[in-house]
Design a protein around this motif. Sequence first.
Motif, PDB file in Angstrom:
ATOM      1  N   LYS A 184       0.761  -1.223   0.032  1.00 37.18           N
ATOM      2  CA  LYS A 184      -0.041  -0.018   0.027  1.00 37.18           C
ATOM      3  C   LYS A 184       0.992   1.230  -0.124  1.00 37.18           C
ATOM      4  O   LYS A 184       0.476   2.253  -0.805  1.00 37.18           O
ATOM      5  CB  LYS A 184      -0.836  -0.111   1.115  1.00 37.18           C
ATOM      6  CG  LYS A 184      -2.032  -0.709   1.392  1.00 37.18           C
ATOM      7  CD  LYS A 184      -2.857  -0.565   2.481  1.00 37.18           C
ATOM      8  CE  LYS A 184      -4.161  -1.426   2.321  1.00 37.18           C
ATOM      9  NZ  LYS A 184      -4.969  -1.368   3.438  1.00 37.18           N
ATOM     10  N   LYS A 244       1.080   4.098  -3.044  1.00 38.74           N
ATOM     11  CA  LYS A 244       0.639   5.406  -2.523  1.00 38.74           C
ATOM     12  C   LYS A 244       1.949   6.210  -2.878  1.00 38.74           C
ATOM     13  O   LYS A 244       1.929   7.494  -3.616  1.00 38.74           O
ATOM     14  CB  LYS A 244       0.372   5.897  -1.321  1.00 38.74           C
ATOM     15  CG  LYS A 244      -0.834   5.220  -0.569  1.00 38.74           C
ATOM     16  CD  LYS A 244      -1.322   5.717   0.707  1.00 38.74           C
ATOM     17  CE  LYS A 244      -2.779   5.178   0.914  1.00 38.74           C
ATOM     18  NZ  LYS A 244      -3.102   5.570   2.346  1.00 38.74           N
ATOM     19  N   SER A 273      -6.045  -0.252  -8.595  1.00 35.85           N
ATOM     20  CA  SER A 273      -5.187  -0.234  -7.361  1.00 35.85           C
ATOM     21  C   SER A 273      -5.614   1.166  -6.956  1.00 35.85           C
ATOM     22  O   SER A 273      -5.477   1.761  -5.674  1.00 35.85           O
ATOM     23  CB  SER A 273      -3.938  -0.322  -7.678  1.00 35.85           C
ATOM     24  OG  SER A 273      -3.455  -1.668  -7.834  1.00 35.85           O
ATOM     25  N   THR A 284      -8.684   1.378  -5.042  1.00 36.47           N
ATOM     26  CA  THR A 284      -8.594   0.675  -3.647  1.00 36.47           C
ATOM     27  C   THR A 284      -8.312   1.755  -2.521  1.00 36.47           C
ATOM     28  O   THR A 284      -8.484   1.648  -1.462  1.00 36.47           O
ATOM     29  CB  THR A 284      -7.553  -0.488  -3.826  1.00 36.47           C
ATOM     30  OG1 THR A 284      -7.852  -1.353  -4.925  1.00 36.47           O
ATOM     31  CG2 THR A 284      -7.478  -1.002  -2.286  1.00 36.47           C
ATOM     32  N   HIS A 285      -7.471   2.909  -3.128  1.00 38.36           N
ATOM     33  CA  HIS A 285      -7.044   3.724  -2.069  1.00 38.36           C
ATOM     34  C   HIS A 285      -7.673   4.994  -1.984  1.00 38.36           C
ATOM     35  O   HIS A 285      -7.908   5.588  -0.917  1.00 38.36           O
ATOM     36  CB  HIS A 285      -5.368   3.960  -2.355  1.00 38.36           C
ATOM     37  CG  HIS A 285      -4.561   3.014  -2.199  1.00 38.36           C
ATOM     38  ND1 HIS A 285      -4.054   2.213  -1.034  1.00 38.36           N
ATOM     39  CD2 HIS A 285      -4.010   2.285  -3.145  1.00 38.36           C
ATOM     40  CE1 HIS A 285      -3.398   1.374  -1.379  1.00 38.36           C
ATOM     41  NE2 HIS A 285      -3.413   1.135  -2.580  1.00 38.36           N
ATOM     42  N   TYR A 286      -8.310   5.356  -3.195  1.00 39.25           N
ATOM     43  CA  TYR A 286      -8.878   6.753  -3.339  1.00 39.25           C
ATOM     44  C   TYR A 286     -10.150   6.625  -4.214  1.00 39.25           C
ATOM     45  O   TYR A 286     -10.213   5.936  -5.211  1.00 39.25           O
ATOM     46  CB  TYR A 286      -7.979   7.764  -4.038  1.00 39.25           C
ATOM     47  CG  TYR A 286      -6.594   7.885  -3.237  1.00 39.25           C
ATOM     48  CD1 TYR A 286      -6.686   8.491  -1.966  1.00 39.25           C
ATOM     49  CD2 TYR A 286      -5.501   7.347  -3.701  1.00 39.25           C
ATOM     50  CE1 TYR A 286      -5.183   8.545  -1.243  1.00 39.25           C
ATOM     51  CE2 TYR A 286      -4.271   7.469  -3.186  1.00 39.25           C
ATOM     52  CZ  TYR A 286      -4.048   7.971  -2.169  1.00 39.25           C
ATOM     53  OH  TYR A 286      -2.922   8.059  -1.219  1.00 39.25           O
TER      54      TYR A 286
END
Length: 178
Positions: A7, A11, A45, A48-50
């Motif tokens: 992760k 990022k 991907s 998944t974060h934002y």
Amino acid sequence: MTEDNRKQRTKKALEKAMADLLKQQSLDNITTIKLVQTAKISRSSFYTHYRDKYEMIEQYQQTVFANIEYIFDKHDLDKEAIILEVFDYLNREELLAALLSHNGTREIKTFIRHKLQILLTRDLRYRFSTEGRSELEELYSGIYFSHAIFGVCQKWIARGKKESPQEITKLLLQLLGK
């Protein structure tokens, strides 16, 4: 490799990609597709974060705001230590530097200028007696010097950070008449 490391790597790749893209275009013109292509990650991907690029920048800025607050609080009225640590931070954080450029966000620029204005107003009060100085002079001198330092900071970034954080801090202190 743990999921946390993956992760963090994703990022960091996105932050680097955003910094690279901001050198060429404004945040509003950067697409998620271009961002993930530059970062060499999949769109899934990213999502998944934002939720979107604005959430990515908002989360990053919140971290920066907390870090800058910490630097200012830690050094209190020691403007040399504050300026040096902020320039060290800018030197390490490519996305922060990009966000302070002409293609960056208004929020982060306003935040930095405001923190500088508070510091410099307090410093001027501390160094010079306020007797004989009006509130208006106090207000505008803080604004004047904070914008001047911010302008130097932007020029330093635009020139590719050629001077070390120590050199630019020394120059700024000389300009401020330390």
